[in-house]
Design a protein around this motif. Structure first.
Motif, PDB file in Angstrom:
ATOM      1  N   LEU A  78       0.955  -1.451   0.274  1.00 29.33           N
ATOM      2  CA  LEU A  78      -0.116   0.119   0.020  1.00 29.33           C
ATOM      3  C   LEU A  78       0.922   1.234  -0.023  1.00 29.33           C
ATOM      4  O   LEU A  78       0.658   2.114  -0.867  1.00 29.33           O
ATOM      5  CB  LEU A  78      -0.947  -0.171   1.251  1.00 29.33           C
ATOM      6  N   TRP A 105       1.142   4.232  -3.024  1.00 30.08           N
ATOM      7  CA  TRP A 105       1.034   5.593  -2.619  1.00 30.08           C
ATOM      8  C   TRP A 105       2.118   6.242  -3.004  1.00 30.08           C
ATOM      9  O   TRP A 105       2.237   7.683  -3.419  1.00 30.08           O
ATOM     10  CB  TRP A 105       0.332   5.789  -1.194  1.00 30.08           C
ATOM     11  N   GLU A 111       0.316   8.862   8.665  1.00 30.40           N
ATOM     12  CA  GLU A 111      -1.036   9.636   8.930  1.00 30.40           C
ATOM     13  C   GLU A 111      -0.891  11.154   9.013  1.00 30.40           C
ATOM     14  O   GLU A 111      -1.430  11.890   8.603  1.00 30.40           O
ATOM     15  CB  GLU A 111      -2.095   8.805   9.640  1.00 30.40           C
ATOM     16  N   GLU A 117       0.382  12.960   6.348  1.00 29.31           N
ATOM     17  CA  GLU A 117      -0.811  13.097   5.405  1.00 29.31           C
ATOM     18  C   GLU A 117      -1.675  14.305   5.822  1.00 29.31           C
ATOM     19  O   GLU A 117      -2.177  15.198   4.980  1.00 29.31           O
ATOM     20  CB  GLU A 117      -1.782  11.963   5.546  1.00 29.31           C
ATOM     21  N   ARG A 172      -7.473  11.367  -1.111  1.00 28.66           N
ATOM     22  CA  ARG A 172      -7.631   9.830  -1.081  1.00 28.66           C
ATOM     23  C   ARG A 172      -6.755   9.283  -0.299  1.00 28.66           C
ATOM     24  O   ARG A 172      -7.011   8.331   0.761  1.00 28.66           O
ATOM     25  CB  ARG A 172      -7.667   9.342  -2.459  1.00 28.66           C
ATOM     26  N   GLY A 173      -5.448   9.695  -0.542  1.00 30.75           N
ATOM     27  CA  GLY A 173      -4.459   9.096   0.336  1.00 30.75           C
ATOM     28  C   GLY A 173      -4.801   9.482   2.081  1.00 30.75           C
ATOM     29  O   GLY A 173      -4.412   8.448   2.698  1.00 30.75           O
ATOM     30  N   GLU A 207      -7.343   9.929   3.305  1.00 29.93           N
ATOM     31  CA  GLU A 207      -8.616   9.129   3.858  1.00 29.93           C
ATOM     32  C   GLU A 207      -8.001   7.792   4.046  1.00 29.93           C
ATOM     33  O   GLU A 207      -8.521   7.194   5.020  1.00 29.93           O
ATOM     34  CB  GLU A 207      -9.923   9.353   3.024  1.00 29.93           C
ATOM     35  N   GLU A 208      -7.484   7.203   3.202  1.00 28.91           N
ATOM     36  CA  GLU A 208      -6.969   5.776   3.233  1.00 28.91           C
ATOM     37  C   GLU A 208      -6.002   5.657   4.539  1.00 28.91           C
ATOM     38  O   GLU A 208      -6.243   4.696   5.061  1.00 28.91           O
ATOM     39  CB  GLU A 208      -6.140   5.386   2.074  1.00 28.91           C
ATOM     40  N   MET A 209      -5.150   6.628   4.702  1.00 25.08           N
ATOM     41  CA  MET A 209      -4.172   6.488   5.821  1.00 25.08           C
ATOM     42  C   MET A 209      -5.057   6.498   7.070  1.00 25.08           C
ATOM     43  O   MET A 209      -4.620   6.048   8.250  1.00 25.08           O
ATOM     44  CB  MET A 209      -3.018   7.538   5.889  1.00 25.08           C
ATOM     45  N   ASP A 222      -8.060   5.811   7.843  1.00 26.62           N
ATOM     46  CA  ASP A 222      -8.681   4.728   7.985  1.00 26.62           C
ATOM     47  C   ASP A 222      -7.965   3.524   8.385  1.00 26.62           C
ATOM     48  O   ASP A 222      -8.231   2.842   9.398  1.00 26.62           O
ATOM     49  CB  ASP A 222      -9.573   4.125   6.792  1.00 26.62           C
ATOM     50  N   LEU A 223      -6.665   3.611   8.052  1.00 23.67           N
ATOM     51  CA  LEU A 223      -5.729   2.318   8.349  1.00 23.67           C
ATOM     52  C   LEU A 223      -5.163   2.622   9.601  1.00 23.67           C
ATOM     53  O   LEU A 223      -5.217   1.717  10.721  1.00 23.67           O
ATOM     54  CB  LEU A 223      -4.464   2.590   7.527  1.00 23.67           C
TER      55      LEU A 223
END
Length: 147
Positions: free
Chosen positions: A39, A43, A98, A101, A134-135, A137-139, A141-142
């Protein structure tokens, strides 16, 4: 004058996205879980594409795009590496990614708040911001999955 202002904004974002791409690459090396490492590598590649797109716009303005990240990011990456080694876990790496980010998302939001950006520059920043968001949000959530 307009072009120099827009170029300064673009170069600031290019530096931040370069930092992000490098940070993801380093995070991939630190991650113990192969899926998380993949992942992060994905990214890192996505951020490299964003850099290329922003650099193209900077060149269209007749400017010279930034070719490296910021000194502050280098310090952050060293801290991230130290923290990852100390904790020996993916959770710490994910938390640091994160946090990075959050920083890059804020930089893009500040750039988009600039009302005097030329239309093509604004469009390029908006396109790049979609990827950044998007990145982020994905981080996020992770990170929550580790909590």
């Amino acid at each position: 004058m307009q072009a120099s202002h827009d170029l300064a904004i673009l170069n600031s974002l290019i530096e931040a996205v370069l930092d992000s791409s490098q940070g993801y690459g380093e995070a991939a090396e630190q991650a113990k879980n192969p899926m998380i490492a993949d992942l992060f590598r994905r990214w890192a590649g996505e951020r490299a594409r964003v850099v290329d797109a922003l650099r193209a716009v900077a060149r269209e303005l007749g400017g010279r795009p930034a070719d490296n990240g910021t000194v502050l990011a280098s310090a952050h990456r060293m801290f991230m590496e130290l923290r990852a080694h100390m904790s020996k876990g993916d959770k710490a790496v994910v938390q640091e990614v994160e946090r990075g980010e959050d920083h890059i998302k804020c930089k893009f939001e500040e750039a988009l708040a600039q009302t005097e950006l030329a239309a093509p520059v604004r469009a390029a920043i908006e396109n790049a911001y979609a990827s950044v968001k998007r990145g982020h949000e994905e981080m996020r959530d992770l990170k929550r999955a580790y909590e």
